[in-house]
Design a protein around this motif. Structure first.
Motif, mmCIF file in Angstrom:
data_model
loop_
_atom_site.group_PDB
_atom_site.id
_atom_site.type_symbol
_atom_site.label_atom_id
_atom_site.label_comp_id
_atom_site.label_asym_id
_atom_site.label_seq_id
_atom_site.Cartn_x
_atom_site.Cartn_y
_atom_site.Cartn_z
ATOM 1 N N ASP A 165 42.903 34.289 61.964
ATOM 2 C CA ASP A 165 41.505 33.875 61.777
ATOM 3 C C ASP A 165 41.065 33.876 60.329
ATOM 4 N N LEU A 166 42.018 34.137 59.430
ATOM 5 C CA LEU A 166 41.646 34.246 58.028
ATOM 6 C C LEU A 166 41.693 32.867 57.374
ATOM 7 N N THR A 167 40.530 32.381 56.939
ATOM 8 C CA THR A 167 40.497 31.008 56.439
ATOM 9 C C THR A 167 40.043 30.904 54.990
ATOM 10 N N LEU A 168 39.559 32.009 54.425
ATOM 11 C CA LEU A 168 39.140 31.934 53.023
ATOM 12 C C LEU A 168 39.847 33.020 52.219
ATOM 13 N N VAL A 169 40.460 32.593 51.116
ATOM 14 C CA VAL A 169 40.997 33.558 50.170
ATOM 15 C C VAL A 169 40.256 33.371 48.860
ATOM 16 N N GLY A 170 39.687 34.445 48.336
ATOM 17 C CA GLY A 170 39.024 34.380 47.040
ATOM 18 C C GLY A 170 39.745 35.275 46.048
ATOM 19 N N VAL A 171 40.172 34.685 44.936
ATOM 20 C CA VAL A 171 40.800 35.476 43.885
ATOM 21 C C VAL A 171 39.710 35.788 42.867
ATOM 22 N N VAL A 172 39.346 37.051 42.736
ATOM 23 C CA VAL A 172 38.185 37.420 41.937
ATOM 24 C C VAL A 172 38.446 37.215 40.448
ATOM 25 N N ASP A 173 39.631 37.562 39.991
ATOM 26 C CA ASP A 173 39.948 37.383 38.580
ATOM 27 C C ASP A 173 41.373 36.849 38.429
ATOM 28 N N GLY A 174 41.482 35.529 38.353
ATOM 29 C CA GLY A 174 42.793 34.887 38.277
ATOM 30 C C GLY A 174 43.490 35.133 36.956
ATOM 31 N N ASP A 175 42.741 35.608 35.962
ATOM 32 C CA ASP A 175 43.310 35.744 34.615
ATOM 33 C C ASP A 175 43.923 37.115 34.379
ATOM 34 N N LEU A 176 43.750 38.000 35.345
ATOM 35 C CA LEU A 176 44.076 39.401 35.119
ATOM 36 C C LEU A 176 45.513 39.627 34.659
ATOM 37 N N GLY A 177 46.455 38.903 35.276
ATOM 38 C CA GLY A 177 47.848 39.149 34.936
ATOM 39 C C GLY A 177 48.332 38.373 33.727
ATOM 40 N N LEU A 178 47.456 37.548 33.149
ATOM 41 C CA LEU A 178 47.924 36.627 32.117
ATOM 42 C C LEU A 178 47.920 37.215 30.712
ATOM 43 N N SER A 179 47.163 38.283 30.526
ATOM 44 C CA SER A 179 47.090 38.842 29.185
ATOM 45 C C SER A 179 48.258 39.782 28.939
ATOM 46 N N GLY A 180 48.410 40.217 27.733
ATOM 47 C CA GLY A 180 49.487 41.155 27.421
ATOM 48 C C GLY A 180 50.732 40.407 26.971
ATOM 49 N N GLY A 181 51.601 41.097 26.296
ATOM 50 C CA GLY A 181 52.737 40.430 25.661
ATOM 51 C C GLY A 181 53.970 40.331 26.536
ATOM 52 N N ASP A 182 53.763 40.267 27.846
ATOM 53 C CA ASP A 182 54.895 40.265 28.759
ATOM 54 C C ASP A 182 55.444 38.854 28.906
ATOM 55 N N LEU A 183 56.746 38.687 28.689
ATOM 56 C CA LEU A 183 57.296 37.335 28.743
ATOM 57 C C LEU A 183 57.225 36.738 30.137
ATOM 58 N N ARG A 184 57.094 37.577 31.170
ATOM 59 C CA ARG A 184 57.011 37.062 32.530
ATOM 60 C C ARG A 184 55.566 36.992 33.037
ATOM 61 N N ALA A 185 54.581 37.160 32.145
ATOM 62 C CA ALA A 185 53.187 37.235 32.606
ATOM 63 C C ALA A 185 52.791 36.009 33.426
ATOM 64 N N ALA A 186 53.087 34.812 32.901
ATOM 65 C CA ALA A 186 52.673 33.593 33.604
ATOM 66 C C ALA A 186 53.434 33.463 34.919
ATOM 67 N N GLU A 187 54.732 33.706 34.876
ATOM 68 C CA GLU A 187 55.556 33.599 36.077
ATOM 69 C C GLU A 187 55.052 34.530 37.175
ATOM 70 N N ARG A 188 54.822 35.786 36.785
ATOM 71 C CA ARG A 188 54.374 36.781 37.763
ATOM 72 C C ARG A 188 53.012 36.450 38.326
ATOM 73 N N SER A 189 52.092 36.013 37.445
ATOM 74 C CA SER A 189 50.751 35.658 37.874
ATOM 75 C C SER A 189 50.810 34.543 38.898
ATOM 76 N N PHE A 190 51.611 33.530 38.576
ATOM 77 C CA PHE A 190 51.733 32.416 39.497
ATOM 78 C C PHE A 190 52.259 32.893 40.854
ATOM 79 N N GLN A 191 53.321 33.704 40.813
ATOM 80 C CA GLN A 191 53.923 34.183 42.057
ATOM 81 C C GLN A 191 52.920 34.943 42.903
ATOM 82 N N LEU A 192 52.181 35.825 42.246
ATOM 83 C CA LEU A 192 51.236 36.660 42.973
ATOM 84 C C LEU A 192 50.103 35.820 43.574
ATOM 85 N N LEU A 193 49.525 34.925 42.747
ATOM 86 C CA LEU A 193 48.400 34.127 43.228
ATOM 87 C C LEU A 193 48.850 33.149 44.307
ATOM 88 N N TYR A 194 50.051 32.629 44.155
ATOM 89 C CA TYR A 194 50.597 31.716 45.161
ATOM 90 C C TYR A 194 50.790 32.448 46.492
#
Ligand code: ADP
Ligand code: ZN
Length: 734
Positions: free
Chosen positions: A558-587
């Motif tokens: 019955d779950l029809t809405l997903v809201g991501v409150v802060d999509g940018d959270l994982g993108l900051s910081g000097g981690d080379l996998r930041a974008a990859e991980r963020s995408f994986q998690l949000l996806y």
């Protein structure tokens, strides 16, 4: 030492000991004792202790003085550690630059399992009973015991008499004891139960895997498909083939994906619940599973990272589900990547391995493009099973949403969608990957920020507990009544959102909605998490608010809405996998919406609507995103196109640590294809009261980086107050 000094009877045994040293070490075989076979688990004197160790395959290289050797201790009553597992120990030790004995500890972690098997006393009638006079009650007991030797309590129950009657018989010698090893029955999964009818794409992938299992192909596969495409069904088919062949299967899952839902699904498919191995199981259970594994009695184990080290005897298939998940990487102690180690174990076991993911790691994707023995074959499941289309993802641009002071953290678009969802009687999920109420606490009067005394980190406010807490070391203090800096009373300001704050906001705006909060603070055990998940499944919850604990594996019709409150959270910081991980998690999170017949919506709030991650989410063009990321890594010579190693030196005195780091850097051999960067203070320069300096090593792919590191580090002596941790192919850059 000439050969003459070695009488024939003087034999040595190489043993790797569970101590933080390499080995193998030589032990003297006591006269008259048979040469133990490789893998035999033995107790050996080591320093002032007696430690478990394993008889190794190859004798130590160097010559030793037999006069100084200590005798081999007794063999422990368990079968030898299987050869592929011993090879894995050696392999992981080499790759992580760790002492072999320390890696061996991972394989022998269940100490109790090394003891004598548990026995019970069972009783049967003595041979000379004929001449004895027995009461009718006693006779009943003896008759029962003659049918089957049993423990005293069982006999009393079977004969319908009191325990005292049986006891008397034992005391007079009418019943004689015999000790017997406790045999625990194991649930045996049934591979022949009716399985689901696979669709065409699933059937093709399953056929290929079944073939590989049956033929004992040493091959690696990536099972690639969107959430809901049936990856689990397909690898279940491969598991069935493995069980039918009489071999054992090992399934690795991230700890948080190992849910009761997964177990229930396994039980539906195979008739019995799976044997699970994770942090929450008790030591008695651990012991049982470990022993059953080494005795070849348990057909399948599913577990988190550490299950990789179970001594299963004849592995026919390894599955790593959610292979991209970073929890497969251990960051401390032996810093190994369980997915890579599982690949190695599969090679040593000569069996196929299946990596499954909807968002495969770049490392794995790149390996599918390669030729040669490291190649991973890609099997694609193109669509969701059934016809539910993937939910559209809408980017909510926070830059254009003027925030009023009191407006909270849900933009009008998300708040409206939430209202509409609730009005339709459907469920919503709000995701924010941040525990607590607010990430920063400060004094409204003087601006003083509360920081951890042991770490370079701010304290997170936790409203549920009314405390400020450090997420690195666990330090916590009550919410202060006045500022320690300026003394102002009641001036605590909490800045930024954590999940607890979002839950407050939802309750405030939608007082009739039933909400639940799922974080590691509200669900500290698997059982508590399961209870919350069940509440959502039964629709006793309207809005589920949570951290990454909500991202995985759950199926909520019955779950029809997903809201991501802060999509940018994982993108900051000097981690080379930041974008990859963020995408994986949000996806992953967005995959929770509209899985059944009701269409879903995903809203992602962001200040960076043009970021490649947001674009990839909105267009659902995963492959283009991955391709762009791969290109970027290749240009930068970053993993998997180059290798990194992170060296952290830490200690209680900053000057000592800095001096040791400089000393270490100066000792690095000069080689054109390896660069040593640093030392520099680590981003978390103080952690649990220890100062941290970091060196980063970058090497071209053709270099054997672990070997190079060993050559550099082994001769260097560091002061005893300074600790060096080595992380080859690091994921953690803090
Ligand atoms: P994934 O592991 O890729 O997320 P699952 O294997 O969990 O996908 O499949 C999603 C849902 O669809 C599950 O409930 C599963 O039982 C169901 N499903 C998948 N394939 C089939 C099939 N061929 N027949 C019936 N149900 C299926
Ligand atoms: Zn701290």
């Amino acid at each position: 030492m000439t050969p003459d000094l070695f009488p024939d009877s003087l034999k040595t045994v190489p043993v790797v000991v569970t101590a933080p040293l390499d080995g193998p070490f030589d032990y003297l075989l006591p006269e008259g004792r048979a040469m133990p076979v490789p893998g035999e688990v033995v107790a050996v004197p080591f320093g002032r202790q007696v430690l478990p160790g394993v008889v190794w395959d190859h004798p130590p290289a160097r010559a030793v003085d037999p006069g100084r050797l200590r005798p081999l201790g007794p063999s422990l009553p368990i079968p030898p550690l299987p050869e592929p597992l011993r090879r894995l120990v050696a392999h992981v030790a080499k790759e992580t630059v760790s002492p072999r004995g320390q890696v061996l500890k991972l394989a022998l972690s269940t100490h109790a399992a090394l003891d004598e098997p548990r026995t019970i006393d069972v009783y049967s009638p003595a041979a000379d009973l004929a001449g004895r006079k027995l009461t009718p009650k006693q006779r009943q007991v003896v008759e029962q015991a003659a049918l089957e030797a049993r423990p005293q309590a069982d006999l009393a129950r079977a004969a319908g008499v009191s325990a005292a009657v049986v006891k008397k018989l034992v005391e007079t010698g009418a019943l004689l004891p015999e000790s017997r090893i406790v045999e625990e029955p194991w649930p045996i999964p049934d591979p022949d139960r009716v399985q689901v009818t696979l669709n065409e794409g699933q059937a093709a992938a399953a056929y290929r895997l079944e073939q590989a299992v049956t033929a004992r192909e040493s091959a690696a596969f990536l099972l690639d498909g969107v959430p809901g495409s049936g990856k689990t069904e397909v690898y279940f088919a491969a598991i069935a083939a493995c069980l039918k062949a009489g071999r054992q299967a090992l399934v690795l899952l991230p700890e948080i994906a190992l849910t009761s839902q997964w177990s229930a699904r396994f039980a539906r498919a195979f008739g019995v619940p799976p044997v699970t191995w994770h942090a929450d199981i008790g030591s008695a259970r651990r012991r049982k599973i470990w022993r059953a594994a080494i005795e070849g009695k348990v057909p399948l184990v599913v577990g988190a990272r550490s299950a990789l080290w179970l001594p299963l005897q004849d592995i026919g298939l390894i599955v790593v589900d959610e292979e991209h998940d970073t929890s497969f990487k251990q960051d401390d102690g032996v810093a190994y990547q369980a997915r890579d180690a599982a690949m190695a174990r599969a090679r040593f076991e000569n069996c196929p391995i299946v990596l499954a993911s909807a968002t495969p790691s770049l490392e794995t994707v790149v390996a599918t493009r390669r030729d040669g023995p490291d190649r991973i074959q890609r099997l694609v499941l193109p669509e969701r099973h059934g016809s539910a289309p993937p939910p559209p993802v809408e980017i909510v641009d926070l830059r254009s949403t003027k925030r009023r002071r009191d407006s909270g953290f849900l933009a009008p678009r998300l708040a409206d969608a939430l209202r509409a969802t609730l009005e339709r009687g459907e469920q919503a999920l709000l995701f924010l990957n941040r525990r607590g109420y607010a990430p920063l606490s400060l004094c409204r009067a003087c601006g003083h920020r509360f920081r951890c005394p042991n770490c370079s980190a701010w304290l997170t406010a936790h409203r549920l507990r009314r405390r400020l807490q450090c997420h690195h070391c666990g330090f916590s203090m009550p919410e202060p009544e006045h500022c320690p800096e300026c003394g102002t009373v009641d001036a605590l300001a909490l800045s930024g959102p954590g999940v607890e704050r979002i839950a407050d906001e939802v309750r405030h705006r939608f007082p009739k909605a039933r909400t639940a909060l799922l974080t590691s603070d509200t669900a500290t055990t698997a059982g508590q998490a399961a209870a919350i998940v069940e509440g959502v499944e039964r629709h006793q919850i309207d809005v589920l608010i949570g951290t990454q604990m909500v991202a995985k594996g759950h199926h909520f019709p019955d779950l029809t809405l997903v809201g991501v409150v802060d999509g940018d959270l994982g993108l900051s910081g000097g981690d080379l996998r930041a974008a990859e991980r963020s995408f994986q998690l949000l996806y992953q999170v967005s995959g929770r919406a509209g899985r059944a017949d009701k269409p879903g919506t995903v809203l992602v709030q962001t200040h960076l609507p043009n970021h490649p991650v947001m674009r990839a989410l909105a267009s659902r063009d995963r492959d283009r995103f991955i391709a762009a990321e791969i290109e970027e890594r290749e240009e930068g010579g970053l993993p998997p196109f180059g290798r990194l190693a992170s060296l952290i030196l830490s200690g209680p005195r900053q000057q000592d640590v800095q001096a040791a780091a400089r000393h270490l850097a100066l000792a690095a051999p000069v080689q054109p294809s390896v660069r040593v960067l640093g030392p520099a203070p680590a981003p978390i320069a103080l952690l649990r009261g220890r100062w941290r300096e970091r060196l980063l090593v970058r090497a071209s792919p053709e270099i054997d980086l672990p070997e190079w590191l060993r050559g550099w580090l082994e001769p260097v002596r560091l002061p005893s107050s300074v600790m060096l941790s080595i992380d080859v192919d690091p994921y953690d850059f803090l």
